[in-house]
Motif scaffolding. Structure first.
Motif: not given
Ligand code: PMT
Length: 213
Positions: A24-28, A86-88, A118-120, A137-141, A163-167, A171-174
């Motif tokens: 993750s770059s933080g850009k989103m 939006a954090a990863a 870790n805590p969710d 929330g985001f879903a990176a799938e 929802a973002n398709d990070v495959s 697109e998606g990460f970084n």
């Molecule tokens: O930062 P960029 O390079 O711009 O990329 C953007 C991104 C792809 C990181 C962003 O668009 C994104 O999808 N962020 C969520 C990434 C992620 O960890 O997704 P997840 O499907 O694993 O988590 C689902 C949600 O739960 C997310 O909102 C996440 O912030 C949150 N989460 C997950 C795990 C955890 N331990 N705590 C959380 O809060």
């Protein structure tokens, strides 16, 4: 309104020179923060390590680990109208931090690192903090994107999951581009494939519309 936005990766230290993290770059997250500040909202931006400049008008709370991010969110969440995660966040961290640099040995080519969950942070917003504001929330799938996003929407008790398709490459990460579908309890809305700057503005509009309803 006051927005809390998490962005970027977390880093989970292994020893003084190594950590677990992700791309993750933080850009989103920063793009959403910039869009919200531009519209005159107060923005608390809780960010893992990035090389990005803090968007004008945002209050940055820098953090390193998931535990730090969880604590910062806990400190602020009762004071905000909208929380967008939006954090990863790293799902796991090493069970033990080694205070000295881990050395290679000649006896074995294998090394095992024991990890603990870790805590969710997103799920804790409702379950621990009793947050009553708009929770996004985001879903990176990489597969079954909408199905998995809807499962996260329900399990983490969100109002909306992006929802973002990070495959996909570039697109998606970084990257500067993303493709997002907004998943609500009763419908799905494709935001399409755009620059993160443009998506930040679209996501802000969705949040403003949701609160106005
Ligand atoms: O930062 P960029 O390079 O711009 O990329 C953007 C991104 C792809 C990181 C962003 O668009 C994104 O999808 N962020 C969520 C990434 C992620 O960890 O997704 P997840 O499907 O694993 O988590 C689902 C949600 O739960 C997310 O909102 C996440 O912030 C949150 N989460 C997950 C795990 C955890 N331990 N705590 C959380 O809060």
């Amino acid at each position: 309104m006051t927005f809390l936005i998490t962005a970027g990766p977390t880093r989970e230290p292994i020893d003084p020179v190594r950590y677990l993290s992700n791309h993750s770059s933080g850009k989103m997250g920063y793009a959403i923060a910039a869009a919200a500040a531009k519209k005159g909202h107060r923005v608390i931006l809780i960010s893992g390590p990035t090389i990005l400049n803090v968007p004008s008008g945002c209050d940055l709370i820098p953090v390193e680990t998931a535990a730090d991010m969880s604590q910062a969110v806990g400190n602020w969440i009762s004071r905000v109208d909208v929380a967008i995660m939006a954090a990863a966040v790293a799902d796991f961290r090493p069970v033990e931090y080694q205070t000295q640099k881990i050395k290679k040995t000649t006896e074995t080519d294998m090394m095992t690192l024991e990890l603990i969950k870790n805590p969710d942070i997103l799920a804790e917003a409702r379950s621990i903090h009793g947050y009553g504001g708009l929770l996004v929330g985001f879903a990176a799938e990489t597969e079954n994107v909408l199905h998995n996003a809807r499962e996260k929407l329900n399990r983490k008790k969100c109002d909306l999951i992006l929802a973002n398709d990070v495959s996909q490459p570039n697109e998606g990460f970084n990257s500067d581009q993303n493709t997002i579908t907004a998943v609500y309890p009763d419908k799905e809305v494709e935001l399409g494939s755009h620059s993160k700057t443009h998506l930040g503005a679209l996501i802000l509009e969705l949040c403003e519309d949701f609160v106005r309803r």
